[in-house]
Motif scaffolding. Structure first.
Motif, short mmCIF file in Angstrom:
data_model
loop_
_atom_site.label_atom_id
_atom_site.label_comp_id
_atom_site.label_asym_id
_atom_site.label_seq_id
_atom_site.Cartn_x
_atom_site.Cartn_y
_atom_site.Cartn_z
N ASP A 59 -8.40 20.29 -9.28
CA ASP A 59 -7.22 20.21 -8.42
C ASP A 59 -6.54 18.86 -8.64
OD1 ASP A 59 -5.31 20.31 -6.49
OD2 ASP A 59 -6.67 20.45 -4.78
N LEU A 60 -5.32 18.88 -9.16
CA LEU A 60 -4.60 17.65 -9.45
C LEU A 60 -3.87 17.07 -8.24
CD1 LEU A 60 -2.97 18.39 -12.95
CD2 LEU A 60 -4.91 16.90 -12.45
N THR A 61 -3.98 17.70 -7.10
CA THR A 61 -3.23 17.24 -5.92
C THR A 61 -3.48 15.76 -5.60
OG1 THR A 61 -3.28 19.48 -5.01
CG2 THR A 61 -2.74 17.69 -3.50
N PRO A 62 -4.74 15.25 -5.64
CA PRO A 62 -4.96 13.85 -5.28
C PRO A 62 -4.34 12.86 -6.26
CG PRO A 62 -7.01 15.10 -5.16
CD PRO A 62 -6.01 15.96 -5.86
N ILE A 63 -3.99 13.28 -7.48
CA ILE A 63 -3.50 12.33 -8.48
C ILE A 63 -2.17 11.74 -8.09
CG2 ILE A 63 -2.23 13.93 -9.94
CD1 ILE A 63 -4.54 11.17 -11.21
N GLY A 64 -1.35 12.50 -7.34
CA GLY A 64 -0.06 11.98 -6.93
C GLY A 64 -0.20 10.74 -6.06
N ASP A 65 -1.06 10.82 -5.04
CA ASP A 65 -1.29 9.66 -4.17
C ASP A 65 -1.92 8.51 -4.95
OD1 ASP A 65 -0.22 10.93 -1.96
OD2 ASP A 65 -2.16 11.69 -1.27
N ALA A 66 -2.83 8.82 -5.87
CA ALA A 66 -3.48 7.78 -6.65
C ALA A 66 -2.48 7.04 -7.53
CB ALA A 66 -4.59 8.38 -7.51
N LEU A 67 -1.56 7.76 -8.13
CA LEU A 67 -0.53 7.12 -8.96
C LEU A 67 0.42 6.27 -8.13
CD1 LEU A 67 0.49 9.81 -11.61
CD2 LEU A 67 -0.39 7.52 -12.07
N ARG A 68 0.80 6.78 -6.98
CA ARG A 68 1.68 5.99 -6.11
C ARG A 68 0.99 4.70 -5.68
NH1 ARG A 68 4.04 11.17 -4.68
NH2 ARG A 68 2.16 11.80 -3.57
N GLN A 69 -0.29 4.80 -5.37
CA GLN A 69 -1.05 3.60 -4.98
C GLN A 69 -1.12 2.61 -6.15
OE1 GLN A 69 -5.33 3.96 -4.46
NE2 GLN A 69 -5.22 2.78 -2.58
N ALA A 70 -1.33 3.11 -7.36
CA ALA A 70 -1.41 2.23 -8.53
C ALA A 70 -0.10 1.50 -8.77
CB ALA A 70 -1.81 3.05 -9.76
N ASN A 71 1.01 2.21 -8.63
CA ASN A 71 2.31 1.57 -8.85
C ASN A 71 2.66 0.58 -7.75
OD1 ASN A 71 3.83 2.74 -11.33
ND2 ASN A 71 2.86 4.52 -10.40
N GLN A 72 2.26 0.87 -6.53
CA GLN A 72 2.46 -0.09 -5.45
C GLN A 72 1.65 -1.36 -5.68
OE1 GLN A 72 1.41 2.22 -1.99
NE2 GLN A 72 3.31 3.41 -2.01
N LEU A 73 0.42 -1.18 -6.16
CA LEU A 73 -0.42 -2.35 -6.46
C LEU A 73 0.20 -3.16 -7.58
CD1 LEU A 73 -3.00 -4.03 -6.20
CD2 LEU A 73 -4.11 -2.43 -7.77
N ARG A 74 0.71 -2.51 -8.61
CA ARG A 74 1.32 -3.23 -9.73
C ARG A 74 2.47 -4.11 -9.27
NH1 ARG A 74 3.60 0.42 -14.48
NH2 ARG A 74 4.87 1.10 -12.73
N ASP A 75 3.23 -3.63 -8.29
CA ASP A 75 4.35 -4.42 -7.77
C ASP A 75 3.88 -5.64 -6.98
OD1 ASP A 75 6.08 -2.61 -8.91
OD2 ASP A 75 6.33 -1.43 -7.08
N ARG A 76 2.67 -5.56 -6.44
CA ARG A 76 2.16 -6.67 -5.61
C ARG A 76 1.37 -7.70 -6.41
NH1 ARG A 76 0.18 -2.44 -2.36
NH2 ARG A 76 -1.94 -3.11 -2.88
N LEU A 77 0.91 -7.35 -7.59
CA LEU A 77 0.02 -8.25 -8.34
C LEU A 77 0.74 -9.53 -8.76
CD1 LEU A 77 -1.82 -5.71 -10.68
CD2 LEU A 77 -2.76 -6.86 -8.67
N THR A 78 0.00 -10.64 -8.70
CA THR A 78 0.52 -11.93 -9.16
C THR A 78 -0.25 -12.42 -10.39
OG1 THR A 78 -0.97 -13.12 -7.64
CG2 THR A 78 1.24 -12.58 -6.84
N SER A 79 -1.43 -11.89 -10.60
CA SER A 79 -2.25 -12.29 -11.73
C SER A 79 -1.80 -11.58 -13.00
CB SER A 79 -3.72 -11.96 -11.44
OG SER A 79 -4.48 -11.97 -12.64
N GLN A 80 -1.51 -12.35 -14.04
CA GLN A 80 -1.10 -11.75 -15.30
C GLN A 80 -2.23 -10.90 -15.91
OE1 GLN A 80 1.94 -11.65 -16.67
NE2 GLN A 80 2.62 -12.68 -14.80
N ALA A 81 -3.45 -11.41 -15.75
CA ALA A 81 -4.58 -10.65 -16.28
C ALA A 81 -4.70 -9.30 -15.59
CB ALA A 81 -5.87 -11.46 -16.09
N ALA A 82 -4.53 -9.28 -14.26
CA ALA A 82 -4.62 -8.03 -13.52
C ALA A 82 -3.46 -7.10 -13.87
CB ALA A 82 -4.63 -8.31 -12.02
N LYS A 83 -2.25 -7.66 -14.00
CA LYS A 83 -1.08 -6.85 -14.36
C LYS A 83 -1.28 -6.20 -15.73
CE LYS A 83 2.62 -9.17 -11.80
NZ LYS A 83 3.88 -9.94 -11.92
N GLN A 84 -1.76 -6.99 -16.69
CA GLN A 84 -1.96 -6.45 -18.03
C GLN A 84 -3.03 -5.38 -18.05
OE1 GLN A 84 -2.96 -9.44 -20.93
NE2 GLN A 84 -2.83 -8.04 -22.66
#
Length: 256
Positions: A59-84
């Motif tokens: 069931d791919l239903t949970p992947i939508g929320d997981a992707l949204r969470q990943a993109n929200q985290l990417r916008d908040r990251l300040t560490s270049q290592a973490a962003k990369q």
């Protein structure tokens, strides 16, 4: 009385102290940076784990929320290592997800939900698949996005017509009452391809209704016979015999 000297008067001593304090400050800053990098890398790891878990299920239903969470985290990251790190992982997950959308996995899952009458889960999965297709059309490279659209078109069409497939399951589950008639009308009017693909289902039910109508007619239950014949015509209007017997009985009851 001799005054206590708190600050060295020699320039060389002053310079040495300044350099020492600067080194300490840099060391503290580096330590703080390392700590922040480590903390953000742990957040990245948690998000990637969630993405992996969502991708391994049918069931791919949970992947939508997981992707949204990943993109929200990417916008908040300040560490270049973490962003990369997150960028590399997201690119890999997106390619795997594109492969999933082209496979039979999401349709098989949706069909199972529908067969088990878990219609809400089937709808949520359909909404997720369509959202993912839109998301990947902008997240992937241009040539990959075009290829995904071509390869997943049949899968997406299934989910665009999911209400028709749900109505078909309801029709099959109903005992031939008024609800089944409405489902058949809905499918034929809104999803003609599904109706045509499953014509034998409707023809089989129509044959049952026609036979039942003739039996009621012989027993003298004219109103019951009329209703059964009417349903037979509705379910399979391509059979002229059904309509002929229905019209004859209707005229008889109307005194024509």
């Amino acid at each position: 009385m001799q005054h206590l000297r708190l600050w060295p008067s020699q320039p060389r001593q002053v310079a040495r102290i300044v350099l020492t304090l600067g080194a300490i400050a840099l060391s503290i800053g580096a330590t703080v940076r390392v700590a922040l990098d480590f903390a953000e890398l742990r957040q990245v790891d948690a998000v990637v784990r969630r993405l992996d878990t969502a991708l391994t299920g049918d069931d791919l239903t949970p992947i939508g929320d997981a992707l949204r969470q990943a993109n929200q985290l990417r916008d908040r990251l300040t560490s270049q290592a973490a962003k990369q790190t997150l960028g590399v992982q997201l690119a890999q997950e997106q390619r795997e997800l594109a492969f999933e959308l082209q496979s039979a996995v999401p349709i098989d899952a949706a069909k199972q939900f529908i067969e088990e009458r878990q219609y809400a889960r089937a709808r949520r999965l359909g909404q997720t698949v369509q959202w993912l297709a839109n998301y990947l059309s902008t997240a992937l490279e241009a040539d990959e996005a075009v290829q995904l659209q071509l390869d997943s078109s049949s899968n997406l069409r299934f989910f665009e017509e999911i209400e028709g497939w749900i109505a078909l399951r309801r029709f099959r589950a109903s005992p031939g009452n008024r609800t089944s008639e409405l489902e058949a009308q809905f499918i034929r009017a809104n999803y003609p391809a599904i109706y045509a693909e499953n014509i034998e289902v409707f023809q089989g039910r129509a044959q049952q209704k026609f036979t039942n109508g003739l039996r009621l007619l012989e027993s003298g239950d004219l109103q019951g016979a009329l209703q059964s014949l009417e349903v037979a015509v509705l379910l399979d209007p391509s059979q002229p015999e059904y309509r002929q017997r229905y019209e004859e009985l209707k005229d008889r009851l109307n005194g024509s």
